[in-house]
Design a protein around this motif. Structure first.
Motif, PDB file in Angstrom:
ATOM      1  N   GLU A 122       0.811  -1.209   0.000  1.00  0.00           N
ATOM      2  CA  GLU A 122       0.000   0.000   0.000  1.00  0.00           C
ATOM      3  C   GLU A 122       0.847   1.263   0.000  1.00  0.00           C
ATOM      4  O   GLU A 122       0.343   2.369  -0.087  1.00  0.00           O
ATOM      5  CB  GLU A 122      -0.928   0.017   1.225  1.00  0.00           C
ATOM      6  N   VAL A 123       2.168   1.118   0.123  1.00  0.00           N
ATOM      7  CA  VAL A 123       3.046   2.272   0.189  1.00  0.00           C
ATOM      8  C   VAL A 123       3.794   2.429  -1.123  1.00  0.00           C
ATOM      9  O   VAL A 123       4.504   1.529  -1.547  1.00  0.00           O
ATOM     10  CB  VAL A 123       4.050   2.132   1.354  1.00  0.00           C
ATOM     11  N   LEU A 124       3.613   3.576  -1.772  1.00  0.00           N
ATOM     12  CA  LEU A 124       4.318   3.830  -3.023  1.00  0.00           C
ATOM     13  C   LEU A 124       5.804   4.049  -2.762  1.00  0.00           C
ATOM     14  O   LEU A 124       6.657   3.409  -3.354  1.00  0.00           O
ATOM     15  CB  LEU A 124       3.739   5.064  -3.716  1.00  0.00           C
ATOM     16  N   PHE A 125       6.105   4.951  -1.844  1.00  0.00           N
ATOM     17  CA  PHE A 125       7.488   5.243  -1.502  1.00  0.00           C
ATOM     18  C   PHE A 125       7.696   5.016  -0.017  1.00  0.00           C
ATOM     19  O   PHE A 125       6.943   5.507   0.813  1.00  0.00           O
ATOM     20  CB  PHE A 125       7.839   6.703  -1.832  1.00  0.00           C
ATOM     21  N   GLY A 126       8.764   4.288   0.309  1.00  0.00           N
ATOM     22  CA  GLY A 126       9.116   4.133   1.700  1.00  0.00           C
ATOM     23  C   GLY A 126       9.637   5.442   2.269  1.00  0.00           C
ATOM     24  O   GLY A 126       9.938   6.386   1.535  1.00  0.00           O
ATOM     25  N   SER A 127       9.770   5.504   3.583  1.00  0.00           N
ATOM     26  CA  SER A 127      10.182   6.750   4.231  1.00  0.00           C
ATOM     27  C   SER A 127      11.580   7.180   3.793  1.00  0.00           C
ATOM     28  O   SER A 127      11.836   8.380   3.609  1.00  0.00           O
ATOM     29  CB  SER A 127      10.129   6.586   5.751  1.00  0.00           C
ATOM     30  N   ASN A 128      12.501   6.236   3.609  1.00  0.00           N
ATOM     31  CA  ASN A 128      13.838   6.593   3.160  1.00  0.00           C
ATOM     32  C   ASN A 128      13.818   7.209   1.770  1.00  0.00           C
ATOM     33  O   ASN A 128      14.521   8.180   1.488  1.00  0.00           O
ATOM     34  CB  ASN A 128      14.750   5.365   3.169  1.00  0.00           C
ATOM     35  N   THR A 129      13.001   6.639   0.882  1.00  0.00           N
ATOM     36  CA  THR A 129      12.903   7.181  -0.474  1.00  0.00           C
ATOM     37  C   THR A 129      12.353   8.596  -0.452  1.00  0.00           C
ATOM     38  O   THR A 129      12.878   9.497  -1.124  1.00  0.00           O
ATOM     39  CB  THR A 129      12.001   6.282  -1.346  1.00  0.00           C
ATOM     40  N   LEU A 130      11.298   8.820   0.319  1.00  0.00           N
ATOM     41  CA  LEU A 130      10.712  10.151   0.426  1.00  0.00           C
ATOM     42  C   LEU A 130      11.719  11.147   0.994  1.00  0.00           C
ATOM     43  O   LEU A 130      11.819  12.283   0.525  1.00  0.00           O
ATOM     44  CB  LEU A 130       9.467  10.110   1.310  1.00  0.00           C
ATOM     45  N   ASN A 131      12.483  10.726   1.983  1.00  0.00           N
ATOM     46  CA  ASN A 131      13.461  11.631   2.584  1.00  0.00           C
ATOM     47  C   ASN A 131      14.575  11.992   1.607  1.00  0.00           C
ATOM     48  O   ASN A 131      15.042  13.135   1.583  1.00  0.00           O
ATOM     49  CB  ASN A 131      14.056  10.995   3.843  1.00  0.00           C
TER      50      ASN A 131
END
Length: 274
Positions: A122-131
């Motif tokens: 359900e997550v397009l981008f993980g938190s590391n990718t977004l950061n």
């Protein structure tokens, strides 16, 4: 020569992103830095006590360094003659570590997968990718899970009613398209039938590069982008990041779920600043 960071968490998704990058940059002379960043707190006392004759740093980096070397060995078997590889292990804050390498190694691109080890559907981008996208001021290529490389015939630059086309945008696009030519499609989205004067200014800047220009009104942003990608056989999406820009709205919590299962092309991020 291009200097490129290939981020890995040793997941299949990050390996797939590395494979994509090698194909995408196959005609470029490249120095690749295969990089792993791990939080200091994730290492156990056992890790630190495995080799009492080693210093703390050597104890911490031993395992990831070994895994990185295994990746390099596999890449050496398939690499192009114009590609070189080095490994980097860091245990700093994730984006701080990347920013330091971007500056010290004069990095041109950062490449990573859209999801990490968790791979939550359900997550397009993980938190590391977004950061990385938000906090690292470097061109960033995000490769979707299980995406297989294919030559890019067309790309879409998506803009909404609050985004300006600037000389910085045009300069970065022109430079990128010299070595990676494709048909650039510019999609100006006005989701609420906003009457803007941007079309005139868009054309005055974009006339400097070959492109096709489209506007779409009264359609939600995620529907507009995903439909355009399918209809036009788009192989890459391009976004420019502003402090409070299109990306922040597009990937807000409300929009993320709607587009997570339909955005299937690599995403190239430029930053609207030098």
């Amino acid at each position: 020569m291009k200097n490129i960071v290939l981020l890995t968490d040793f997941s299949e998704n990050s390996q797939n992103a590395i494979n994509y990058a090698l194909e995408f940059f196959k005609n470029d002379t490249c120095q690749f830095y295969v990089m792993h960043v791990h939080k200091m707190g994730s290492y156990t006392m056992d890790d630190l006590m495995l080799a009492p004759d080693q210093n703390v740093y050597d104890s911490i980096v031993k395992k990831p360094k070994k895994r990185l070397n295994e990746i390099i060995q596999n890449l050496e078997n398939i690499k192009k003659t114009n590609h070189k590889f080095e490994t980097i292990v860091d245990f700093d804050d994730f984006t701080d570590a990347i920013n330091q390498i971007v500056v010290s190694k004069k990095i041109d691109f950062v490449v990573l997968g859209s999801n990490g080890v968790t791979g939550a559907k359900e997550v397009l981008f993980g938190s590391n990718t977004l950061n990385v996208i938000r906090k690292v001021n470097c061109k960033t290529l995000v490769v979707p899970k299980q995406y297989i490389y294919q030559p890019i015939k067309g790309a879409v630059l998506a803009l909404d009613s609050s985004d300006d086309v600037t000389d910085i945008i045009v300069s970065q696009l022109k430079s990128f398209m010299i070595t990676h030519p494709f048909l650039l499609n510019v999609l100006r989205i006005n989701p609420h039938q906003n009457k803007t004067e941007y079309t005139f200014y868009d054309h005055s800047y974009l006339e400097k590069i070959p492109h096709r220009y489209y506007t779409i009104n009264d359609v939600p942003t995620h529907y507009a982008i995903n439909s355009f990608i399918q209809i036009k056989n788009i192989g890459m999406s391009i976004l420019f990041i502003n402090k409070e820009g299109f990306f922040e709205r597009l990937f807000s919590s409300s929009a993320k779920t709607k587009i997570s299962n339909s955005l299937k092309t690599p995403l190239l991020i430029f930053h609207n600043k030098i």
